[in-house]
Design a protein around this motif. Structure first.
Motif, PDB file in Angstrom:
ATOM      1  N   ASP A 143       0.825  -1.203   0.000  1.00  0.00           N
ATOM      2  CA  ASP A 143       0.000   0.000   0.000  1.00  0.00           C
ATOM      3  C   ASP A 143       0.861   1.256   0.000  1.00  0.00           C
ATOM      4  O   ASP A 143       0.394   2.340  -0.334  1.00  0.00           O
ATOM      5  N   CYS A 144       2.149   1.121   0.341  1.00  0.00           N
ATOM      6  CA  CYS A 144       3.051   2.260   0.211  1.00  0.00           C
ATOM      7  C   CYS A 144       3.334   2.572  -1.255  1.00  0.00           C
ATOM      8  O   CYS A 144       3.808   3.671  -1.587  1.00  0.00           O
ATOM      9  N   ILE A 145       3.033   1.634  -2.141  1.00  0.00           N
ATOM     10  CA  ILE A 145       3.153   1.846  -3.587  1.00  0.00           C
ATOM     11  C   ILE A 145       1.797   2.190  -4.199  1.00  0.00           C
ATOM     12  O   ILE A 145       1.656   3.180  -4.924  1.00  0.00           O
ATOM     13  N   TYR A 146       0.794   1.391  -3.885  1.00  0.00           N
ATOM     14  CA  TYR A 146      -0.502   1.512  -4.545  1.00  0.00           C
ATOM     15  C   TYR A 146      -1.461   2.458  -3.842  1.00  0.00           C
ATOM     16  O   TYR A 146      -2.502   2.810  -4.421  1.00  0.00           O
ATOM     17  N   GLY A 147      -1.148   2.856  -2.610  1.00  0.00           N
ATOM     18  CA  GLY A 147      -2.092   3.692  -1.882  1.00  0.00           C
ATOM     19  C   GLY A 147      -3.415   2.972  -1.730  1.00  0.00           C
ATOM     20  O   GLY A 147      -3.463   1.772  -1.425  1.00  0.00           O
ATOM     21  N   SER A 148      -4.489   3.671  -1.989  1.00  0.00           N
ATOM     22  CA  SER A 148      -5.830   3.079  -1.951  1.00  0.00           C
ATOM     23  C   SER A 148      -6.345   2.764  -3.344  1.00  0.00           C
ATOM     24  O   SER A 148      -7.551   2.694  -3.579  1.00  0.00           O
TER      25      SER A 148
ATOM     26  N   LYS B 168      -4.421   5.569 -16.201  1.00  0.00           N
ATOM     27  CA  LYS B 168      -4.877   5.017 -14.919  1.00  0.00           C
ATOM     28  C   LYS B 168      -4.345   3.607 -14.635  1.00  0.00           C
ATOM     29  O   LYS B 168      -4.880   2.888 -13.792  1.00  0.00           O
ATOM     30  N   LEU B 169      -3.278   3.218 -15.339  1.00  0.00           N
ATOM     31  CA  LEU B 169      -2.653   1.917 -15.097  1.00  0.00           C
ATOM     32  C   LEU B 169      -1.229   2.046 -14.558  1.00  0.00           C
ATOM     33  O   LEU B 169      -0.790   1.227 -13.765  1.00  0.00           O
ATOM     34  N   HIS B 170      -0.508   3.079 -15.008  1.00  0.00           N
ATOM     35  CA  HIS B 170       0.886   3.243 -14.602  1.00  0.00           C
ATOM     36  C   HIS B 170       1.010   4.047 -13.319  1.00  0.00           C
ATOM     37  O   HIS B 170       0.278   5.020 -13.100  1.00  0.00           O
ATOM     38  N   LEU B 171       1.988   3.649 -12.484  1.00  0.00           N
ATOM     39  CA  LEU B 171       2.397   4.482 -11.360  1.00  0.00           C
ATOM     40  C   LEU B 171       3.304   5.594 -11.874  1.00  0.00           C
ATOM     41  O   LEU B 171       3.972   5.445 -12.907  1.00  0.00           O
ATOM     42  N   LEU B 172       3.349   6.702 -11.157  1.00  0.00           N
ATOM     43  CA  LEU B 172       4.067   7.884 -11.628  1.00  0.00           C
ATOM     44  C   LEU B 172       5.578   7.725 -11.486  1.00  0.00           C
ATOM     45  O   LEU B 172       6.082   7.247 -10.467  1.00  0.00           O
ATOM     46  N   THR B 173       6.299   8.124 -12.517  1.00  0.00           N
ATOM     47  CA  THR B 173       7.761   8.153 -12.503  1.00  0.00           C
ATOM     48  C   THR B 173       8.218   9.423 -13.208  1.00  0.00           C
ATOM     49  O   THR B 173       7.455  10.057 -13.938  1.00  0.00           O
TER      50      THR B 173
ATOM     51  N   LEU C 298      11.055   3.960  -6.367  1.00  0.00           N
ATOM     52  CA  LEU C 298      10.976   4.190  -7.813  1.00  0.00           C
ATOM     53  C   LEU C 298      11.093   2.878  -8.582  1.00  0.00           C
ATOM     54  O   LEU C 298      10.373   2.653  -9.560  1.00  0.00           O
ATOM     55  N   LEU C 299      11.991   1.989  -8.132  1.00  0.00           N
ATOM     56  CA  LEU C 299      12.135   0.680  -8.766  1.00  0.00           C
ATOM     57  C   LEU C 299      10.817  -0.071  -8.766  1.00  0.00           C
ATOM     58  O   LEU C 299      10.432  -0.682  -9.769  1.00  0.00           O
ATOM     59  N   MET C 300      10.099  -0.042  -7.643  1.00  0.00           N
ATOM     60  CA  MET C 300       8.838  -0.758  -7.559  1.00  0.00           C
ATOM     61  C   MET C 300       7.777  -0.130  -8.457  1.00  0.00           C
ATOM     62  O   MET C 300       6.907  -0.838  -8.981  1.00  0.00           O
ATOM     63  N   HIS C 301       7.827   1.181  -8.660  1.00  0.00           N
ATOM     64  CA  HIS C 301       6.929   1.825  -9.634  1.00  0.00           C
ATOM     65  C   HIS C 301       7.205   1.268 -11.024  1.00  0.00           C
ATOM     66  O   HIS C 301       6.283   0.896 -11.767  1.00  0.00           O
ATOM     67  N   TYR C 302       8.481   1.232 -11.397  1.00  0.00           N
ATOM     68  CA  TYR C 302       8.847   0.720 -12.719  1.00  0.00           C
ATOM     69  C   TYR C 302       8.538  -0.771 -12.849  1.00  0.00           C
ATOM     70  O   TYR C 302       8.181  -1.250 -13.930  1.00  0.00           O
ATOM     71  N   PHE C 303       8.691  -1.511 -11.761  1.00  0.00           N
ATOM     72  CA  PHE C 303       8.354  -2.932 -11.768  1.00  0.00           C
ATOM     73  C   PHE C 303       6.881  -3.113 -12.115  1.00  0.00           C
ATOM     74  O   PHE C 303       6.523  -3.909 -13.005  1.00  0.00           O
ATOM     75  N   HIS C 304       6.019  -2.388 -11.434  1.00  0.00           N
ATOM     76  CA  HIS C 304       4.583  -2.445 -11.730  1.00  0.00           C
ATOM     77  C   HIS C 304       4.317  -2.057 -13.183  1.00  0.00           C
ATOM     78  O   HIS C 304       3.558  -2.744 -13.895  1.00  0.00           O
TER      79      HIS C 304
ATOM     80  N   ALA D 114      -2.048  -7.077 -12.512  1.00  0.00           N
ATOM     81  CA  ALA D 114      -0.689  -6.535 -12.391  1.00  0.00           C
ATOM     82  C   ALA D 114      -0.323  -6.345 -10.927  1.00  0.00           C
ATOM     83  O   ALA D 114       0.792  -6.677 -10.503  1.00  0.00           O
ATOM     84  N   ARG D 115      -1.243  -5.820 -10.168  1.00  0.00           N
ATOM     85  CA  ARG D 115      -0.985  -5.612  -8.741  1.00  0.00           C
ATOM     86  C   ARG D 115      -0.730  -6.943  -8.038  1.00  0.00           C
ATOM     87  O   ARG D 115       0.165  -7.042  -7.194  1.00  0.00           O
ATOM     88  N   GLU D 116      -1.499  -7.959  -8.385  1.00  0.00           N
ATOM     89  CA  GLU D 116      -1.300  -9.278  -7.779  1.00  0.00           C
ATOM     90  C   GLU D 116       0.071  -9.837  -8.130  1.00  0.00           C
ATOM     91  O   GLU D 116       0.788 -10.348  -7.260  1.00  0.00           O
ATOM     92  N   ILE D 117       0.453  -9.741  -9.393  1.00  0.00           N
ATOM     93  CA  ILE D 117       1.751 -10.263  -9.832  1.00  0.00           C
ATOM     94  C   ILE D 117       2.886  -9.571  -9.087  1.00  0.00           C
ATOM     95  O   ILE D 117       3.806 -10.213  -8.558  1.00  0.00           O
ATOM     96  N   VAL D 118       2.838  -8.259  -9.035  1.00  0.00           N
ATOM     97  CA  VAL D 118       3.891  -7.487  -8.374  1.00  0.00           C
ATOM     98  C   VAL D 118       3.946  -7.819  -6.881  1.00  0.00           C
ATOM     99  O   VAL D 118       5.015  -8.081  -6.315  1.00  0.00           O
ATOM    100  N   THR D 119       2.787  -7.832  -6.237  1.00  0.00           N
ATOM    101  CA  THR D 119       2.732  -8.058  -4.787  1.00  0.00           C
ATOM    102  C   THR D 119       3.177  -9.464  -4.430  1.00  0.00           C
ATOM    103  O   THR D 119       3.925  -9.660  -3.469  1.00  0.00           O
ATOM    104  N   TRP D 120       2.744 -10.456  -5.184  1.00  0.00           N
ATOM    105  CA  TRP D 120       3.115 -11.834  -4.867  1.00  0.00           C
ATOM    106  C   TRP D 120       4.614 -12.068  -5.069  1.00  0.00           C
ATOM    107  O   TRP D 120       5.246 -12.779  -4.274  1.00  0.00           O
ATOM    108  N   HIS D 121       5.201 -11.500  -6.124  1.00  0.00           N
ATOM    109  CA  HIS D 121       6.646 -11.663  -6.313  1.00  0.00           C
ATOM    110  C   HIS D 121       7.420 -10.967  -5.197  1.00  0.00           C
ATOM    111  O   HIS D 121       8.443 -11.479  -4.724  1.00  0.00           O
TER     112      HIS D 121
END
Length: 412
Positions: free
Chosen positions: A55-60, A85-90, A128-134, A157-164
């Motif tokens: 949640d520190c990456i995805y917020g709510s 509305k799919l990408h995190l900001l970088t 920032l790495l985790m933003h790019y990972f997502h 995508a959120r599930e894949i990132v979080t589970w890894h």
């Protein structure tokens, strides 16, 4: 608690110290307790969700925290429209930041789910790495064209990132920091100390004392990238935290993998830089003193008391450090504050990982938080193993932090 003339190193890659800080920020945030008064655990409100759900990456999410996500202009086409509305900001080699006043001032607020992940340059780059990972995972799913709605694609995508990420915590981070034997014992025989599954929480022994072991593993100086070698974590070269990045992109190969510099030993010494924190004003700036005060404010038991209790539960004798070698004042050698005790326990492994008290507390809490989350891979699909294809990676299931770096497209 000073660093001493000859700081020892461990065999642990330095990046895992900052990954540990990132994990901490993912599961706990206490803004109510005080160092100067008695605190009661039941009265402490944890601002973070006590799960490793990023949640520190995805917020709510996109609807609850839209300012964390890319929004395409109305007339967008091509990829800008696709990733709306799919990408995190970088922002290249930095997190996207709010405008400052006056224009150009370095102190710009990063648009992220937890502001603490901008308090030093390395954890900021990890965010920032985790933003790019997502974003890389989103791009791969878009290429496959499997999902017909953006909501379904985002959630996958959120599930894949979080589970890894959760896999890395259990099978990469924990074995290195607490020892493989402790992890194997818990995964095979279950948890015996942190046994709450229905209402997961963060024990104060973990948050107030034991998980602060990483403070002793910070090295000073360190190498950040080709242009910034031998620099201090809070020095002018990298910025003092909560600032625009002027140092460039981190060289992650110097933090994870074969070429990584090593973290400091798990011992009773802290780098001098942490004994005078630059961002603490008008208060005690020594992290060592603050950690001891915090433990006292919660009336935590001594390390020896916790050690004795663990032996009674496990029914075995656990190794304990020879406290006489640390030359502690007064009766601290017989009743050692829990935080200091687990640092002294590092002597049992030559400073290469936590001892039994620290190891079991850290591993049982992190594994327990993942097991008790119905949305985690252990909570919903315990037979799952990492599915991302990484060139040059180990066989299926051997997925580490270095593999996230290899997989991620930093231009995503």
């Amino acid at each position: 608690m000073d660093s001493g003339a000859e700081a020892k190193l461990s065999n642990i890659d330095l990046g895992y110290v900052f990954l540990g800080q990132f994990i901490d920020h993912d599961i706990t945030l206490d803004v109510t307790s005080s160092l100067s008064s008695r605190n009661t655990p039941d009265d402490i409100n944890n601002i973070r969700t006590p799960t490793l759900d990023l949640d520190c990456i995805y917020g709510s999410g996109v609807e609850g925290t839209p300012h964390l996500y890319y929004h395409a202009p109305p007339n967008a086409s091509g990829k800008p429209k696709q990733i709306d509305k799919l990408h995190l900001l970088t922002n290249g080699d930095d997190l996207l930041r709010a405008e400052s006043t006056p224009q150009g001032h370095l102190n710009q607020v990063a648009l992220i789910g937890d502001p603490r992940n901008d308090e030093n340059r390395i954890v900021s780059q990890l965010q920032l790495l985790m933003h790019y990972f997502h974003n890389t995972v989103v791009n791969e799913l878009l290429t496959k064209g499997t999902y017909t709605t953006k909501t379904a694609l985002f959630e996958k995508a959120r599930e894949i990132v979080t589970w890894h990420y959760q896999w890395v915590v259990i099978y990469d981070f924990l074995p290195k920091l607490v020892g493989q034997t402790v992890v194997d014992d818990i995964m095979c025989n279950g948890r015996r100390f942190f046994t709450e599954d229905n209402s997961p929480f963060i024990p104060v022994e973990f948050s107030v004392a034991v998980y602060r072991f990483g403070h002793t593993m910070v090295t000073n100086p360190l190498d950040f990238n080709e242009s910034h070698k031998g620099v201090t974590m809070f020095g002018s070269e990298l910025g003092t935290g909560f600032q625009k990045n002027t140092a460039g992109a981190i060289n992650w190969s110097w933090f994870f993998g074969e070429d990584a510099q090593k973290a400091g030993a798990v011992d009773e010494k802290l780098p001098s830089e942490l004994l005078e924190l630059p961002f603490i004003k008008n208060a005690e700036a020594s992290l060592a003193v603050r950690n001891l005060q915090r433990g006292q404010s919660f009336s935590l038991p001594s390390g020896q008391s916790v050690h004795k209790y663990m032996e009674s539960v496990l029914g075995v004798s656990l190794d304990s450090p020879d406290m006489s070698m640390f030359e502690l004042p007064g009766n601290l050698a017989q009743a050692t504050p829990l935080w200091l005790y687990i640092l002294c326990e590092g002597s049992l492994s030559g400073g290469n990982h936590l001892g039994p008290v620290g190891g079991y507390i850290v591993a049982e809490v992190l594994i327990g938080l993942i097991e008790s989350d119905p949305h985690s891979f252990l909570g919903s699909n315990p037979s799952w193993y990492p599915e991302l294809k990484v060139q040059g990676s180990q066989p299926a299931g051997a997925f580490e932090m270095a593999d996230i770096i290899k997989y991620t497209d930093f231009a995503a």
